[in-house]
Scaffold this motif. Structure first.
Motif: not given
Lengths: 270, 411
Positions: A134, A139, B8-9, B12-13
């Motif tokens: 994803r 990244h 942030r991660l 995103q998820t």
């Protein structure tokens, strides 16, 4: 002499390719190798307990690898090459024996120390690429720097440089599923190199690629090796292994042969 | 890994798994929503009780001399004792009034439901009060039309009344009631004033009253034999309150011929003592109001834990990759903990918003007042965060303990 050395069976073939390597490996246990040696394994043993039955995946492997070497580790399935790769990659620790990486005794480290070593010293390239599906290419390449505690701006800069160096400047924001197999493996190589590791450790790096793309990727490895990057490649294909300058062959958890490429090529063709 | 990266991660998820995240949030959202709504209503009632209700009922720097408390949750036996108490009389009030320090105001009041009628409306049973003393000043009551009852009229027992707004519109529809006749308990009174609007408490109008002098014929109907419901004393400042209450107590104890060992057989209620009763109910309401949302929150926590466990097993390979390239135990732990916490904080934030809307809706549609306390918003968010942490710990530690080799092999 360590008992591991006498165990090496390959009749008449020396387990190690040069006397210098023999010497550093057979030095007394616990003695730190010099700066030239990026990897020194002495009597590396790994046993698994499979429901009461002890399986010996590695039975005393001795390997010494100099900085800037390009080495292939070969062997049929069940030879212990995956186990050896896990040990070299600091994903696992040996049941017995010593493993020195870049002058550090890794075999005694705990999980978090191993994680730090993996982050700083090892760049992995996997058969299945193992990119985060994803996340963008950029990244993915940034990720080792995230865990290395590199601040955001520098992280981005270094990740972009790494992607540039594998020729993917124009694919930075693409996700893995928007990239071809070869491009994915390049992203993986960029990720492996972004932290300037001591060794680039590739596990069947061309296993999922067609022959043209394989050649391309092998070309990348060759260039890296020429530029001074230590490259260790685990493969079961002799053709791929023949790209390396030195080939270590495992069989039944032990080093069967450890030769220069020319000698290896001569032996397999003859 | 920095916290910011972890957050942030997490976002995103969440972006990638919108629907799943939404269902994960529902439990926490509902829990926090009801928490906010219940707390808001209880808070609203509380501030209403403190600022409006008791002030309207008793007033500041004021105490009320009565036979027994006007608001209470008395037990059966207390009640039996209370109804045996002697009633307060006009004579008591006179003597108390004489003992008050200068500056103190007093009033007496007796009320009952009496048949009221006018030429313009059918008769109806409504509350009528017979009053004396500084009744209007203590109640802070002013007139919208006409005038208040004068001291002379109080002394003479003139047949005059001041009426509430609702009485005015009911008995004198579209008419000016001043100077017209209102029949209270069969006696004709002249309407001399219409009081300013008093508002309502808990949806009960405070504008339905008829006030006549205590010396008028009304007194004999609402409270015969020189008895009164109660007497109010208002001090100009808080300072004299204690001493004045003591003075009144001594007068009353002497009149009731109590020995020193006997307890008072009357009460002097202040707004604080009336509030104590409310505080007691409020405590119970808050407990009930917290237990129900707590159940929703526990369910919410279990849902989040379950979803996170699924997430960990779905993302085993991702965890393996992260560990291979250098994620430590606490990096992975933080990643999943932050994810669970972010989820539940978002859930809590939605819950806070819905809770505010719900309590405003309740306030608008029912007589229950609701005021959203800032602390309840903060508590709601913190509770959400807490739920996330609690629910996330187990899945996160499972993820963090994964062997990278095994995890990398996962499909």
């Amino acid at each position: 002499m360590m008992p591991g050395i006498t165990d090496v069976p390959s009749a008449g073939e020396p387990g190690l390719s040069t006397t210098a390597e023999r010497k550093i490996v057979t030095a007394s246990a616990g003695e730190a190798p010099g700066k030239d040696w990026v990897i020194v394994a002495r009597g590396l043993t790994r046993e698994y307990d499979m429901g009461g039955e002890i399986v010996r995946a590695l039975r005393g492997v001795d390997i010494a690898i100099r900085r800037n070497e390009y080495v292939a580790i070969m062997g049929p399935s069940g030879s212990g090459k995956s186990t050896l790769m896990n040990l070299i990659g600091c994903l696992d620790t040996p049941t017995a024996g010593e493993y020195w990486l870049n002058g550090m005794l890794v075999s005694d480290m705990n999980d978090d120390e191993l994680a730090r070593i993996r982050n700083r010293e090892i760049g992995f390239v996997f058969q299945t690429f193992n990119l985060l599906p994803r996340a963008s290419a950029l990244h993915n390449v940034e990720l080792p720097l995230v865990y290395g505690g590199v601040p955001g701006a520098e992280r981005r800069k270094r990740a972009e440089e790494a992607l540039d160096s594998v020729g993917l400047s124009d694919r930075k924001l693409h996700r893995p599923n928007e990239l071809s197999g070869g491009q994915r493996q390049r992203v993986a190589i960029a990720r492996a190199l972004v932290n300037r590791p001591s060794i680039l450790l590739a596990d069947e790096p061309t296993g999922n690629l067609d022959s043209t793309t394989s050649a391309e990727i092998m070309n990348v490895f060759e260039q890296l090796a020429e530029s001074g990057q230590t490259v260790i490649m685990v493969t079961h294909e002799a053709e791929i292994a023949a790209h390396a300058k030195r080939v270590v062959v495992l069989r039944d958890g032990m080093v069967e042969s450890d030769d220069r490429r020319e000698k290896f090529a001569a032996r397999i063709s003859g | 890994m920095h916290l910011l990266d972890a957050i942030r991660l997490a976002f995103q998820t969440l972006r990638v798994q919108k629907l799943k995240s939404f269902f994960t949030l529902v439990g926490v959202t509902i829990g926090v929503m009801f928490l906010i709504a219940v707390v808001s209503i209880v808070e609203g009632m509380g501030s209403y009780m403190e600022n409006d209700f008791v002030a309207k009922l008793i007033g500041t720097n004021t105490f009320q001399l009565r036979r027994f408390p006007s608001i209470s949750d008395a037990s059966e036996s207390e009640w039996r004792e209370w109804v045996r108490r002697p009633r307060i009389t006009f004579d008591d009030a006179k003597e108390v009034a004489a003992a008050l320090p200068p500056g103190a105001m007093w009033s007496v009041e007796s009320s009952d439901n009496i048949a009221i009628e006018s030429r313009f409306s059918r008769p109806r049973e409504l509350e009528a009060s017979a009053v004396d003393g500084d009744y209007f000043r203590i109640r802070n009551m002013e007139v919208a039309q006409g005038r208040l009852i004068s001291p002379q009229e109080l002394a003479l027992g003139s047949r005059v009344v001041v009426i509430g707004q609702e009485i005015a519109t009911r008995f004198f529809p579209r008419l000016n009631p001043i100077g017209r006749t209102l029949k209270v308990g069969g006696t004709s009174y002249e309407v001399i004033g219409v009081a300013a609007k008093q508002g309502s408490i808990f949806g009960i109008s405070l504008d339905r009253f008829v006030i006549a002098p205590a010396s008028s014929p009304l007194q004999r109907i609402v409270n015969p034999h020189g008895l009164i419901d109660g007497m109010k004393v208002k001090m100009p400042t808080t300072e004299g309150m204690f001493d004045t209450r003591e003075t009144v107590r001594q007068v009353m104890r002497a009149r009731h011929k109590l020995r020193p060992s006997q307890p008072d057989n009357f009460v002097m209620e202040t707004s604080e003592s009336a509030l104590e009763f409310w505080k007691k109910i409020e405590g119970n309401l808050v407990i009930a109001g917290v237990i129900l949302p707590a159940i929703a929150l526990i369910v919410g926590a279990l849902v989040i834990m379950n979803i996170m466990l699924v997430a960990v097993s779905e993302r085993t390979r991702e965890i393996g990759i992260r560990k291979a390239i250098g994620a430590k135990y606490r990096d992975i732990l933080a990643q999943f903990l932050v994810e669970a916490t972010t989820l539940s904080i978002i859930g809590a934030a939605i819950g806070v918003a819905l809770g505010i809307i719900l309590s405003q809706a309740i306030a608008a549609l029912s007589p229950l007042p609701a005021s959203v306390a800032p602390w309840s918003i903060i508590t709601g968010i913190l509770v959400g965060a807490g739920v996330g942490v609690v629910a996330g710990v187990y899945p996160a530690s499972r993820a963090a303990r994964l062997d990278p080799i095994v995890a990398l092999r996962a499909e």
